[in-house]
Write a protein that holds these residues in place. Structure first.
Motif, PDB file in Angstrom:
ATOM      1  N   UNK A  79       5.783  -4.751  -1.206  1.00 47.52           N
ATOM      2  CA  UNK A  79       4.542  -5.523  -1.097  1.00 47.52           C
ATOM      3  C   UNK A  79       3.724  -5.080   0.108  1.00 47.52           C
ATOM      4  N   UNK A  80       4.387  -4.891   1.248  1.00 48.05           N
ATOM      5  CA  UNK A  80       3.681  -4.469   2.459  1.00 48.05           C
ATOM      6  C   UNK A  80       3.165  -3.040   2.342  1.00 48.05           C
ATOM      7  N   UNK A  81       4.003  -2.149   1.845  1.00 47.54           N
ATOM      8  CA  UNK A  81       3.621  -0.738   1.761  1.00 47.54           C
ATOM      9  C   UNK A  81       2.462  -0.550   0.785  1.00 47.54           C
ATOM     10  N   UNK A 141      -2.713  -0.732   9.934  1.00 52.90           N
ATOM     11  CA  UNK A 141      -1.388  -1.069   9.405  1.00 52.90           C
ATOM     12  C   UNK A 141      -1.120  -2.572   9.477  1.00 52.90           C
ATOM     13  N   UNK A 142      -2.188  -3.336   9.311  1.00 55.18           N
ATOM     14  CA  UNK A 142      -2.102  -4.791   9.415  1.00 55.18           C
ATOM     15  C   UNK A 142      -1.061  -5.367   8.457  1.00 55.18           C
ATOM     16  N   UNK A 143      -1.127  -4.959   7.197  1.00 54.55           N
ATOM     17  CA  UNK A 143      -0.227  -5.524   6.185  1.00 54.55           C
ATOM     18  C   UNK A 143       1.214  -5.081   6.373  1.00 54.55           C
ATOM     19  N   UNK A 144       1.424  -4.038   7.147  1.00 57.39           N
ATOM     20  CA  UNK A 144       2.781  -3.527   7.338  1.00 57.39           C
ATOM     21  C   UNK A 144       3.558  -4.344   8.355  1.00 57.39           C
ATOM     22  N   UNK A 147       2.298 -11.811   6.354  1.00 56.99           N
ATOM     23  CA  UNK A 147       2.338 -11.149   5.043  1.00 56.99           C
ATOM     24  C   UNK A 147       3.718 -11.421   4.446  1.00 56.99           C
ATOM     25  N   UNK A 148       3.848 -12.540   3.767  1.00 51.00           N
ATOM     26  CA  UNK A 148       5.127 -12.912   3.180  1.00 51.00           C
ATOM     27  C   UNK A 148       4.950 -13.167   1.685  1.00 51.00           C
TER      28      UNK A 148
END
Length: 267
Positions: free
Chosen positions: A111-113, A68-71, A76-77
């Motif tokens: 974007x994160x999901x 879940x790194x990107x979450x 992550x902006x």
């Protein structure tokens, strides 16, 4: 509400198009997961008497972090938002008959999901099939798994509220680079991205558990890996709720002040 849902859908479906980047990310994150676990396993073997969290729990913590790194990672902006603020094109966003805070919030969530959807399942499956201490362990109970899911949602809201502050503070600077780097570095260390918080000294981690950083990725990962009991998990969930409310209200307050005095570069 329909407008914000449309923004979410557009950003989400745009994000899931980058499948080649997702494959590269999966390979990279698996490599980093192995590396971290090997390092901690070496530390544990060198001084078994110092072990106060099982290596299997730390392995689960790390694999969840990679899945879940990107979450949850603060870096992550949405660079487009920062570019709009720096260039003055944010004026177009301000002119929309929409709440700019809500619009950026849902865009960042999508974007994160979208990034996580493509990467998490392969990493979870592969890490669950590994031997010995490298395996991602199942949750202790169904109750722990339910608490883990609730904590994941709250952690995402806290992270989004925190990253929204990066965009908002950028209104007060000519360049967002300094603000971005400071806030990302703080979140990376104090949220457990570099060193899992359960491994830190008690005097430090007890403070961090009550901070917004401890309410990010650390809480759901500790719940899943069994570091927290169900009763302790409920207390940490309450801390997450409080920080989610505080960060969103703080962000909205500063955003309103920024909108009253915003100066668009170039006139």
């Amino acid at each position: 509400m329909k407008a914000y849902l449309s923004f979410f859908k557009i950003r989400f479906f745009t994000g899931i198009q980058y499948r080649a980047a997702a494959i590269a990310g999966i390979i990279t994150q698996l490599a980093w997961g192995f590396m971290y676990i090997m390092i901690y396993n070496g530390f544990y073997k060198s001084n078994p008497s110092a072990v106060f969290v099982e290596i299997s729990d730390i392995s689960s913590y790390i694999w969840l972090q990679q899945s879940f790194l990107a979450l949850f990672m603060a870096w992550i902006i949405d660079e487009d938002v920062l570019e709009q603020i720096s260039s003055g094109n944010v004026a177009y966003e301000i002119c929309r008959p929409l709440d700019i805070y809500n619009m950026w919030f849902v865009k960042n969530a999508a974007n994160r999901i979208s990034k996580v959807i493509l990467r998490c399942f392969p990493i979870i499956i592969i890490s669950s099939l590994l031997p010995g201490v490298y395996r991602l362990q199942p949750p202790d109970s169904i109750a722990a798994f339910i608490l883990f899911l609730l904590s994941m949602i709250l952690a995402l809201i806290v992270v989004l509220g925190y990253t929204m502050l990066i965009y908002i503070f950028s209104f007060y600077t000519l360049s967002p680079i300094g603000i971005k780097m400071i806030m990302i570095m703080l979140a990376d260390f104090f949220s457990g991205s570099l060193i899992p918080l359960p491994l830190l000294p008690d005097s430090i981690k007890d403070i961090l558990y009550l901070s917004p950083f401890g309410a990010m990725q650390n809480t759901p990962f500790m719940i899943y890996s069994g570091v927290l009991s169900n009763m302790e998990s409920l207390k940490h969930l309450l801390v997450q709720v409080l920080w989610a409310i505080i960060l969103i209200l703080l962000g909205r307050f500063i955003m309103r002040k920024a909108m009253r005095k915003v100066v668009v570069q170039g006139g």
